[in-house]
Motif scaffolding. Sequence first.
Motif, PDB file in Angstrom:
ATOM      1  N   THR A 176       0.822  -1.349  -0.058  1.00 51.74           N
ATOM      2  CA  THR A 176      -0.140  -0.020   0.244  1.00 51.74           C
ATOM      3  C   THR A 176       0.792   1.102  -0.107  1.00 51.74           C
ATOM      4  N   LYS A 177       1.839   1.317   0.967  1.00 49.41           N
ATOM      5  CA  LYS A 177       2.839   2.398   0.893  1.00 49.41           C
ATOM      6  C   LYS A 177       3.497   2.730  -0.529  1.00 49.41           C
ATOM      7  N   ALA A 178       3.727   1.717  -1.428  1.00 48.17           N
ATOM      8  CA  ALA A 178       4.091   1.872  -2.620  1.00 48.17           C
ATOM      9  C   ALA A 178       3.318   2.616  -3.515  1.00 48.17           C
ATOM     10  N   PHE A 179       1.932   2.784  -3.351  1.00 46.35           N
ATOM     11  CA  PHE A 179       1.016   3.414  -4.101  1.00 46.35           C
ATOM     12  C   PHE A 179       0.763   4.810  -3.492  1.00 46.35           C
ATOM     13  N   SER A 180       0.808   4.799  -2.154  1.00 45.48           N
ATOM     14  CA  SER A 180      -0.075   5.908  -1.382  1.00 45.48           C
ATOM     15  C   SER A 180       1.111   7.205  -1.567  1.00 45.48           C
ATOM     16  N   THR A 181       0.172   8.438  -1.665  1.00 47.18           N
ATOM     17  CA  THR A 181       0.864   9.582  -1.832  1.00 47.18           C
ATOM     18  C   THR A 181       0.220  10.764  -1.065  1.00 47.18           C
ATOM     19  N   GLU A 182      -1.152  10.591  -0.811  1.00 44.53           N
ATOM     20  CA  GLU A 182      -2.251  11.315  -0.388  1.00 44.53           C
ATOM     21  C   GLU A 182      -3.040  10.677   0.301  1.00 44.53           C
ATOM     22  N   ALA A 183      -2.805  10.304   1.639  1.00 49.96           N
ATOM     23  CA  ALA A 183      -3.605   9.264   2.525  1.00 49.96           C
ATOM     24  C   ALA A 183      -4.958   9.791   2.608  1.00 49.96           C
ATOM     25  N   LYS A 184      -5.203  10.844   2.871  1.00 49.04           N
ATOM     26  CA  LYS A 184      -6.481  11.426   3.193  1.00 49.04           C
ATOM     27  C   LYS A 184      -7.584  11.511   2.055  1.00 49.04           C
ATOM     28  N   GLU A 185      -6.901  11.172   0.855  1.00 50.91           N
ATOM     29  CA  GLU A 185      -7.770  11.274  -0.447  1.00 50.91           C
ATOM     30  C   GLU A 185      -7.709   9.936  -1.017  1.00 50.91           C
ATOM     31  N   CYS A 214      -4.584   1.191   7.628  1.00 49.52           N
ATOM     32  CA  CYS A 214      -5.099   2.409   7.697  1.00 49.52           C
ATOM     33  C   CYS A 214      -4.595   3.063   8.728  1.00 49.52           C
ATOM     34  N   ASN A 215      -4.223   2.445  10.008  1.00 49.91           N
ATOM     35  CA  ASN A 215      -3.703   3.156  11.118  1.00 49.91           C
ATOM     36  C   ASN A 215      -2.218   3.472  10.994  1.00 49.91           C
ATOM     37  N   GLU A 216      -1.394   2.854  10.042  1.00 48.21           N
ATOM     38  CA  GLU A 216      -0.230   2.972   9.931  1.00 48.21           C
ATOM     39  C   GLU A 216       0.247   4.108   8.561  1.00 48.21           C
ATOM     40  N   THR A 217      -0.726   4.208   7.617  1.00 45.83           N
ATOM     41  CA  THR A 217      -0.644   5.155   6.787  1.00 45.83           C
ATOM     42  C   THR A 217      -1.689   6.309   6.854  1.00 45.83           C
ATOM     43  N   GLY A 218      -2.547   6.425   7.531  1.00 46.50           N
ATOM     44  CA  GLY A 218      -3.344   7.689   7.672  1.00 46.50           C
ATOM     45  C   GLY A 218      -4.566   7.480   6.780  1.00 46.50           C
ATOM     46  N   ILE A 219      -4.661   6.237   5.916  1.00 43.59           N
ATOM     47  CA  ILE A 219      -5.827   6.097   5.218  1.00 43.59           C
ATOM     48  C   ILE A 219      -7.047   5.845   6.090  1.00 43.59           C
ATOM     49  N   THR A 220      -8.138   6.397   5.943  1.00 45.35           N
ATOM     50  CA  THR A 220      -9.436   6.223   6.720  1.00 45.35           C
ATOM     51  C   THR A 220     -10.482   5.333   6.312  1.00 45.35           C
ATOM     52  N   ASP A 221     -10.426   4.777   5.407  1.00 41.52           N
ATOM     53  CA  ASP A 221     -11.373   4.079   4.741  1.00 41.52           C
ATOM     54  C   ASP A 221     -10.742   2.662   4.012  1.00 41.52           C
ATOM     55  N   ALA A 240     -17.504  -3.206  -7.316  1.00 42.98           N
ATOM     56  CA  ALA A 240     -18.431  -2.733  -6.340  1.00 42.98           C
ATOM     57  C   ALA A 240     -17.821  -2.254  -5.020  1.00 42.98           C
ATOM     58  N   ALA A 241     -16.723  -2.954  -4.765  1.00 39.69           N
ATOM     59  CA  ALA A 241     -15.743  -2.554  -3.698  1.00 39.69           C
ATOM     60  C   ALA A 241     -14.974  -1.273  -4.093  1.00 39.69           C
ATOM     61  N   VAL A 242     -14.472  -1.086  -5.030  1.00 38.73           N
ATOM     62  CA  VAL A 242     -13.789   0.197  -5.532  1.00 38.73           C
ATOM     63  C   VAL A 242     -14.910   1.232  -5.542  1.00 38.73           C
ATOM     64  N   ASN A 243     -16.005   1.054  -6.210  1.00 41.68           N
ATOM     65  CA  ASN A 243     -16.891   2.060  -5.893  1.00 41.68           C
ATOM     66  C   ASN A 243     -17.303   2.457  -4.662  1.00 41.68           C
ATOM     67  N   ARG A 244     -17.251   1.572  -3.680  1.00 45.20           N
ATOM     68  CA  ARG A 244     -17.666   2.028  -2.389  1.00 45.20           C
ATOM     69  C   ARG A 244     -16.638   2.962  -1.885  1.00 45.20           C
ATOM     70  N   ILE A 245     -15.468   2.766  -2.171  1.00 43.66           N
ATOM     71  CA  ILE A 245     -14.529   3.559  -1.865  1.00 43.66           C
ATOM     72  C   ILE A 245     -14.477   4.952  -2.695  1.00 43.66           C
ATOM     73  N   LEU A 246     -14.732   5.015  -3.856  1.00 40.90           N
ATOM     74  CA  LEU A 246     -14.563   6.055  -4.599  1.00 40.90           C
ATOM     75  C   LEU A 246     -15.782   7.005  -4.403  1.00 40.90           C
ATOM     76  N   GLN A 247     -16.951   6.576  -3.790  1.00 42.25           N
ATOM     77  CA  GLN A 247     -18.004   7.504  -3.285  1.00 42.25           C
ATOM     78  C   GLN A 247     -17.367   8.250  -2.082  1.00 42.25           C
ATOM     79  N   LYS A 248     -16.374   8.019  -1.428  1.00 38.11           N
ATOM     80  CA  LYS A 248     -15.825   8.711  -0.190  1.00 38.11           C
ATOM     81  C   LYS A 248     -14.475   9.471  -0.691  1.00 38.11           C
ATOM     82  N   LYS A 249     -13.821   8.780  -1.467  1.00 41.92           N
ATOM     83  CA  LYS A 249     -12.204   9.126  -1.616  1.00 41.92           C
ATOM     84  C   LYS A 249     -12.082   9.522  -3.204  1.00 41.92           C
ATOM     85  N   LYS A 250     -10.956  10.211  -3.458  1.00 47.49           N
ATOM     86  CA  LYS A 250     -10.706  10.473  -4.788  1.00 47.49           C
ATOM     87  C   LYS A 250      -9.970   9.256  -5.620  1.00 47.49           C
TER      88      LYS A 250
END
Length: 318
Positions: A176-185, A214-221, A240-250
């Motif tokens: 996950t860290k290899a992808f993450s650049t803006e955890a809140k989004e 999530c606890n280690e990266t700051g990702i919230t969902d 469906a799972a990806v769409n659930r996330i994209l309803q809240k995140k970029k």
Amino acid sequence: MKHRFYRKYFSPLPQKIIAFLLILLTACSTPEKETVNDSKTKSIGVLLLNHGSRSERWRSNLLDLEENISKKILTIEGIDGVRTAFMEHAEPSIADALKAFDREQYRHVVIIPIFLTIGTHMFDDIPTIIGKKENPASLEKMKLENIERYVPKAITHLAPPLDFSDLMKKNALRRTKAFSTEAKEEGLVLVGYGSTAFDEQWTTLFNNIGTHVCNETGITDHTTAWCGHIAHYSPDTTTAAVNRILQKKKRAIVIPLLVSSSEKFQGEIIGSGVAKINDHESRVLYKPDAILPDVYLEQWIIDVAREYAENIQAGTKS
């Protein structure tokens, strides 16, 4: 029976699960047999066991795992051999590997399953294949899928699956860290094979992994999708799972928690599910990879092999 391996790797579990595991381990044990004082007789063999796949890529990743760790395992006192076997869809089979150990007169075989968690394979199928259970459903499945049952002369010891360590949390976090650049989004989607009979155990495992990441990266969902028979091998649950996330995140980060890689799962199922998302190129971060290769998994196997070898030689594990 308290051993160092269990104290080191086992996290506290609900009483119901503990009882379940005791049943499993008891079902897979066998009484100590009288050993033969023969110079040709070898002591302990280690069998690395995976589900198997028709994909050559999947199979090669498991054979690479054996190659990476064999030298270290063979330095452990009492261990004389290491093999890999596949439950179905690939060779060598479990029966073939156990026959080979018997031909070479091994007294013990430690079977280390490279499976994520408890499921039908761990609880019924594998013990039935090696002659420790007489599960009717497993026996019927073996007939239909041409899986050979073989009761070895060697004493077999079935180790626990991967979730009796924190390696999957470390693995998912690293990827996950290899992808993450803006955890809140960002939100996280963990994709696994799944199990109808053991849905509660699988869901709990994936929730725990997602929460840790999530606890280690700051990702919230985070959320989970299944890609195996529980989802009828359909890409729709991934979508469906990806769409659930994209309803809240970029953006959604999709991590397949599968032991190895294959064209079917990472490509046709998960990849197709991602491709159905509008603007997935910019909104979904996905790599068709797997848990392997992983140095933590390699070390876990070495530690398990060492613990069982020590216990066998000390006469504390039957």
